[in-house]
Design a protein around this motif. Structure first.
Motif, short mmCIF file in Angstrom:
data_model
loop_
_atom_site.label_atom_id
_atom_site.label_comp_id
_atom_site.label_asym_id
_atom_site.label_seq_id
_atom_site.Cartn_x
_atom_site.Cartn_y
_atom_site.Cartn_z
N ASP A 21 12.45 -6.98 -0.62
CA ASP A 21 11.92 -5.82 0.09
C ASP A 21 11.95 -4.57 -0.79
O ASP A 21 11.00 -3.78 -0.80
CB ASP A 21 12.72 -5.56 1.37
N ILE A 22 13.04 -4.39 -1.52
CA ILE A 22 13.14 -3.24 -2.42
C ILE A 22 12.08 -3.34 -3.52
O ILE A 22 11.41 -2.34 -3.85
CB ILE A 22 14.56 -3.15 -3.01
N TYR A 23 11.89 -4.52 -4.07
CA TYR A 23 10.87 -4.72 -5.10
C TYR A 23 9.49 -4.39 -4.55
O TYR A 23 8.68 -3.73 -5.24
CB TYR A 23 10.93 -6.18 -5.57
N TRP A 24 9.21 -4.82 -3.33
CA TRP A 24 7.89 -4.57 -2.73
C TRP A 24 7.70 -3.11 -2.33
O TRP A 24 6.57 -2.68 -2.08
CB TRP A 24 7.69 -5.48 -1.52
N ARG A 25 8.76 -2.36 -2.27
CA ARG A 25 8.65 -0.93 -1.95
C ARG A 25 8.64 -0.04 -3.19
O ARG A 25 8.32 1.14 -3.09
CB ARG A 25 9.81 -0.50 -1.04
N THR A 26 9.02 -0.61 -4.33
CA THR A 26 9.16 0.22 -5.53
C THR A 26 8.34 -0.25 -6.72
O THR A 26 7.99 0.56 -7.59
CB THR A 26 10.64 0.28 -5.97
N VAL A 27 8.02 -1.53 -6.79
CA VAL A 27 7.33 -2.07 -7.96
C VAL A 27 5.98 -2.68 -7.57
O VAL A 27 4.92 -2.16 -7.95
CB VAL A 27 8.20 -3.13 -8.69
N GLU A 28 6.01 -3.76 -6.82
CA GLU A 28 4.78 -4.43 -6.38
C GLU A 28 4.37 -3.88 -5.03
O GLU A 28 4.75 -4.39 -3.98
CB GLU A 28 5.00 -5.95 -6.32
N THR A 29 3.60 -2.79 -5.07
CA THR A 29 3.27 -2.06 -3.84
C THR A 29 1.79 -2.17 -3.47
O THR A 29 1.32 -1.41 -2.61
CB THR A 29 3.65 -0.58 -3.98
N ARG A 30 1.07 -3.10 -4.05
CA ARG A 30 -0.36 -3.17 -3.76
C ARG A 30 -0.66 -3.48 -2.30
O ARG A 30 -1.72 -3.13 -1.79
CB ARG A 30 -1.02 -4.22 -4.68
N TRP A 31 0.29 -4.11 -1.60
CA TRP A 31 0.09 -4.40 -0.18
C TRP A 31 -0.09 -3.13 0.64
O TRP A 31 -0.74 -3.14 1.69
CB TRP A 31 1.27 -5.22 0.36
N THR A 32 0.46 -2.01 0.15
CA THR A 32 0.34 -0.75 0.89
C THR A 32 -1.08 -0.18 0.84
O THR A 32 -1.40 0.74 1.59
CB THR A 32 1.33 0.30 0.38
N ASP A 33 -1.93 -0.73 -0.03
CA ASP A 33 -3.32 -0.31 -0.04
C ASP A 33 -4.04 -0.76 1.23
O ASP A 33 -5.13 -0.26 1.55
CB ASP A 33 -4.06 -0.90 -1.25
N TRP A 34 -3.43 -1.72 1.97
CA TRP A 34 -4.09 -2.32 3.12
C TRP A 34 -3.31 -2.15 4.41
O TRP A 34 -3.90 -2.11 5.49
CB TRP A 34 -4.35 -3.81 2.84
N ASP A 35 -2.01 -2.06 4.33
CA ASP A 35 -1.19 -1.85 5.52
C ASP A 35 -0.94 -0.36 5.71
O ASP A 35 -0.13 0.23 5.01
CB ASP A 35 0.14 -2.60 5.38
N ALA A 36 -1.66 0.23 6.66
CA ALA A 36 -1.54 1.65 6.97
C ALA A 36 -1.49 2.52 5.71
O ALA A 36 -0.54 3.27 5.48
CB ALA A 36 -0.30 1.90 7.82
#
Length: 207
Positions: A21-36
Motif C-alpha cells: 500500500d505504501i509503495y502504491w501511494r508513493t512510487v507506483e501511483t498510476r492507478w490514481t490517474d483513474w481512481d478519483a
C-alpha cells in the motif's frame, strides 16, 4: 476469510500488504490517474504513520460481512483491493444507518487494481464479479458502483457485470484539463446472473 474465484483470490488484509500500500501511494501511483483523479494523493503522506494506523486496524475484529478484501492472483501476487461504501437517498457517500439492517441499505462497490501489469487479462472482472456475488449471496441487493465518463475501462467492466446507469451528473469532474460526467450505475441482478453463467461456462464450471 478468503474467496477463491477462477484466477483470483479475495482475502482479508495481512501485515505484508502494508508495504504494498505504501509503495502504491508513493512510487507506483498510476492507478490514481483513474481512481478519483480529482482527489490527488496527499503530498504530506507519512509512511510511518500509515503503517502504525494499519497495524492498529489489523488488531481490530472484523465484521461478519466484509466491506473490503485484498485481491491476489491465484499464484499469490497482491495486485489491489475491492471495497464497499454506503450511499444515501441522493446516491452520495454517507455513513451506514446504525438503526437499519446493513444489507437493506444502498452500497457502492469499487475496485483498484494498483499494479498496472494486471490492468488487462480479466483480473479486475474476476475480482469484482466475486465481490458482487459475495454481497448478493448475503442478501445485499441494492448494489451500485460509481465512476466517471473518462474511465472507459471501468465503465465497460461495470456494464459487463450488469450495472446499468441510473444517474449522470454532467460536467461534474475536471480531469487533466478535460470535463467529464460523474456516473452512478445500479446492479441489475438478472443481468449479473447472466454474466455469472457466461463466465462459468468460459471456465468450464458449474453454475
Amino acid at each position: 476469510m478468503q474467496i477463491k474465484y477462477q484466477n483470483i483470490l479475495l482475502r482479508d488484509m495481512r501485515e505484508s500488504d502494508i508495504a504494498d500500500d505504501i509503495y502504491w501511494r508513493t512510487v507506483e501511483t498510476r492507478w490514481t490517474d483513474w481512481d478519483a483523479p480529482w482527489e490527488p494523493l496527499d503530498p504530506a503522506f507519512d509512511p510511518a504513520a500509515y503503517r502504525r494506523g494499519a497495524l492498529e486496524r489489523l488488531q481490530k475484529p472484523l465484521p461478519d460481512h466484509r466491506l473490503e478484501f485484498e485481491v491476489d492472483t491465484a499464484a499469490g501476487t497482491h495486485i489491489g483491493s475491492v471495497n464497499t461504501y454506503c450511499l444515501d437517498e441522493n446516491l452520495e457517500w454517507t455513513r451506514p444507518e446504525a438503526s437499519e439492517e446493513l444489507r437493506a441499505q444502498r452500497w457502492a462497490v469499487g475496485i483498484d487494481i494498483n499494479d498496472p501489469a494486471y490492468w488487462s487479462g480479466g483480473w479486475g472482472t474476476q475480482a469484482l464479479t466475486a465481490f458482487v456475488r459475495y454481497h448478493l449471496a448475503a442478501g445485499w441487493t441494492a448494489l451500485y458502483t460509481q465512476t466517471w465518463s473518462g474511465n472507459v475501462r471501468m465503465v465497460g467492466l461495470a456494464e459487463k457485470l450488469g450495472f446499468r446507469e441510473c444517474r449522470r451528473r454532467r460536467g461534474a469532474r475536471q480531469v487533466r484539463g478535460g470535463t467529464y460526467d460523474a456516473l452512478t450505475l445500479r446492479l441489475d441482478p438478472a443481468a449479473f446472473a447472466a454474466h455469472w453463467e457466461r463466465s462459468a461456462r468460459c471456465f468450464g464450471e458449474e453454475v
